[in-house]
Design an enzyme around this catalytic site. Structure first.
Site, PDB file in Angstrom:
ATOM      1  N   LYS A 115     -28.623  28.763 -28.047  1.00 34.43           N
ATOM      2  CA  LYS A 115     -27.431  28.331 -26.866  1.00 34.43           C
ATOM      3  C   LYS A 115     -28.187  28.738 -25.699  1.00 34.43           C
ATOM      4  O   LYS A 115     -27.867  28.371 -24.411  1.00 34.43           O
ATOM      5  CB  LYS A 115     -26.238  28.729 -27.034  1.00 34.43           C
ATOM      6  CG  LYS A 115     -25.569  28.272 -28.442  1.00 34.43           C
ATOM      7  CD  LYS A 115     -25.270  26.699 -28.130  1.00 34.43           C
ATOM      8  CE  LYS A 115     -24.466  25.955 -29.401  1.00 34.43           C
ATOM      9  NZ  LYS A 115     -24.096  24.898 -29.156  1.00 34.43           N
TER      10      LYS A 115
ATOM     11  N   SER B 138     -31.213  27.980 -36.159  1.00 28.45           N
ATOM     12  CA  SER B 138     -30.630  28.259 -34.821  1.00 28.45           C
ATOM     13  C   SER B 138     -30.026  29.402 -34.358  1.00 28.45           C
ATOM     14  O   SER B 138     -29.936  29.594 -33.162  1.00 28.45           O
ATOM     15  CB  SER B 138     -29.557  26.958 -34.758  1.00 28.45           C
ATOM     16  OG  SER B 138     -28.477  27.109 -35.931  1.00 28.45           O
TER      17      SER B 138
ATOM     18  N   GLU C  48     -16.829  25.842 -22.844  1.00 27.36           N
ATOM     19  CA  GLU C  48     -16.245  26.045 -24.125  1.00 27.36           C
ATOM     20  C   GLU C  48     -17.041  26.778 -25.181  1.00 27.36           C
ATOM     21  O   GLU C  48     -18.178  26.599 -24.856  1.00 27.36           O
ATOM     22  CB  GLU C  48     -15.743  24.306 -24.396  1.00 27.36           C
ATOM     23  CG  GLU C  48     -16.816  23.906 -25.259  1.00 27.36           C
ATOM     24  CD  GLU C  48     -18.284  23.507 -24.407  1.00 27.36           C
ATOM     25  OE1 GLU C  48     -18.113  23.811 -23.250  1.00 27.36           O
ATOM     26  OE2 GLU C  48     -19.517  23.545 -24.964  1.00 27.36           O
TER      27      GLU C  48
HETATM   28  C1  LIG Z   1     -26.104  29.358 -34.499  1.00 28.17           C
HETATM   29  C2  LIG Z   1     -25.545  28.069 -34.151  1.00 28.17           C
HETATM   30  N1  LIG Z   1     -26.072  27.055 -34.658  1.00 28.17           N
HETATM   31  C3  LIG Z   1     -25.613  25.884 -34.249  1.00 28.17           C
HETATM   32  C4  LIG Z   1     -24.585  25.727 -33.490  1.00 28.17           C
HETATM   33  C5  LIG Z   1     -24.056  23.996 -33.428  1.00 28.17           C
HETATM   34  O1  LIG Z   1     -24.318  23.634 -32.132  1.00 28.17           O
HETATM   35  P1  LIG Z   1     -25.284  22.507 -31.916  1.00 28.17           P
HETATM   36  O2  LIG Z   1     -25.159  21.465 -32.777  1.00 28.17           O
HETATM   37  O3  LIG Z   1     -25.138  21.943 -30.268  1.00 28.17           O
HETATM   38  O4  LIG Z   1     -26.677  22.869 -32.062  1.00 28.17           O
HETATM   39  C6  LIG Z   1     -23.917  26.663 -33.136  1.00 28.17           C
HETATM   40  C7  LIG Z   1     -22.591  26.606 -32.048  1.00 28.17           C
HETATM   41  O5  LIG Z   1     -21.985  27.287 -31.743  1.00 28.17           O
HETATM   42  C8  LIG Z   1     -24.504  28.085 -33.255  1.00 28.17           C
HETATM   43  O6  LIG Z   1     -23.738  29.114 -32.791  1.00 28.17           O
END
Ligand SMILES: Cc1ncc(COP(=O)(O)O)c(C=O)c1O
Length: 391
Positions: free
Chosen positions: A90, A374, A112
């Site tokens: 993020k 992620s 948000e």
């Molecule tokens: C570690 C992590 N992975 C994935 C996501 C999902 O978001 P996005 O699909 O936009 O990557 C989030 C959302 O808060 C997150 O904190």
């Protein structure tokens, strides 16, 4: 066909667009102009990449998960977004939008957040750039992501609890959009995923595509067979997939299967949803026969969202990427699997991608699978301990 940018109406094929109140149209136009100018200015792009290097800690490593690979009978490579500053992808987007706000002369950021990672990233960008900051967060998410609430407050942000609806990400997004209408002259809304009215899905994908670009360089000429990423709104998946779209690689997005698709309690917007309008764009979403939004459910706050970015809807229809889902239970098992084989505690969101690979190990045998990790699981440890009865 890969779209470099959405068309004149902000659409990716049938999806996207700008379904927003009149009062926001000038701000969306201004944002589009500012981004277009900044992103074609080499000095701005250089400033963004310099920040990613010196502050965010990019490039994030790409790690061959040896023991996990051995256990599953395939080669798993992890793109370690969990090692980026603040612990998730993020931050790439928050710093990019923070830099852009400097070009637009606004003094305040709002956002948000679901899992809190985007809230922490935005609060971090606000502190870095010297901006005021308010973060909207559903009360259910405040409860399950307390650590990130403390982090946002430490960083100087105001965390505003949202009690409407299910008290999750959809409700926080509604409230942030309402607040933006009220304060748009001096406030920038830092949307945290590839969702919302045009130009947000495009801007966020552009700021996140560094993940896939780096990954290709790090692979040094070889290509994986499959690239996997979890999908909430879809920003980490879009960032990872986009540079791979022209290559001969299978792309798999993993949505939240929650308690099981058949129970109706899940967050699989593409897998079990249909096209409609949510938060300013036309996309796959969970809705009933009257077009009313159906609440999503996921153990992971970041995937607990009844929609998905419009570009993913386009990818799905065009067959450019495939979307699968895993359940809460499978994702929690995958947290254990990665923790115990690799010494990495993933975010529950990211564990969805790992869980899909573990489930599909027979069909993936012998292949090389690149997983976008992620984010890290520090924020989830208390919740997992509670679920496991350890607290
Ligand atoms: C570690 C992590 N992975 C994935 C996501 C999902 O978001 P996005 O699909 O936009 O990557 C989030 C959302 O808060 C997150 O904190």
């Amino acid at each position: 066909m890969k779209l470099v940018r959405p068309d004149d109406r902000g659409r990716f094929g049938d999806y996207g667009g700008r379904f927003a109140p009149e009062t926001l149209m000038p701000a969306l136009d201004e944002l589009e102009r500012a981004f277009e100018k900044a992103w074609s200015d080499p000095a701005f792009v250089q400033r963004y990449h310099d920040l990613l290097t010196s502050y965010v800690g990019r490039p994030t490593p790409q790690h061959v998960a040896g023991r996990l690979s051995e256990q599953l009978g395939l080669t798993v490579i992890l793109k370690r977004e969990d090692l980026a500053h603040t612990g998730a992808h993020k931050i790439n987007n928050a710093m990019g939008q923070g830099l852009l706000v400097g070009e637009m002369g606004k003094r305040r950021l709002i956002a948000e957040t679901g899992a809190g990672q985007h809230g922490v990233a935005t609060a971090t960008a606000a502190a870095y750039f010297g901006l005021e900051c308010a973060i909207y967060m559903g009360e259910k998410d405040i409860e399950r992501q307390r650590l990130n609430v403390y982090r946002m407050r430490l960083l100087g942000a105001e965390v505003i609890p949202v009690t409407s609806g299910a008290g999750t990400l959809k409700d926080a997004t509604n409230e942030a959009m309402r607040e933006w209408v009220r304060s748009v002259e001096y406030t920038h809304y830092t949307i945290g995923s590839v969702v919302g009215p045009h130009p947000f899905p495009w801007i966020v994908r552009e700021f996140q595509k560094v993940i896939g670009e780096e990954s290709i360089v790090q692979l040094g000429g070889t290509l994986p067979d499959v690239v996997v990423a979890c999908v909430g709104g879809g920003s980490n998946a879009a960032g990872m997939f986009y540079p791979y779209l022209d290559l001969d690689v299978e792309l798999v997005g993993v949505e939240a299967g929650g308690l099981g698709i058949e129970t109706g309690k899940h967050g699989a917007s593409i897998g079990a949803g249909s096209p409609g309008v949510l938060h300013g764009s036309r996309t796959y979403m969970l809705q009933d026969a009257d077009g009313q939004v159906i609440e999503a459910h996921s153990v992971s706050a970041g995937l607990d969202y009844p929609g998905v970015g419009p570009e993913h809807s386009y990818f799905a229809d065009q067959g450019m990427a495939r979307y699968e889902s895993v359940t809460d239970a499978e994702a929690l098992d995958a947290v254990d699997l990665l923790a115990r084989t690799e010494g990495i505690i993933p975010a529950i969101e990211s564990a969805h991608a790992i869980a899909w690979v573990a489930r599909e190990r027979a069909s993936l045998a012998g292949k090389t699978v690149l997983v976008n990790l992620s984010g890290r699981g520090d924020k989830d440890v208390e919740q997992i301990a509670q679920i496991r009865g350890l607290l």
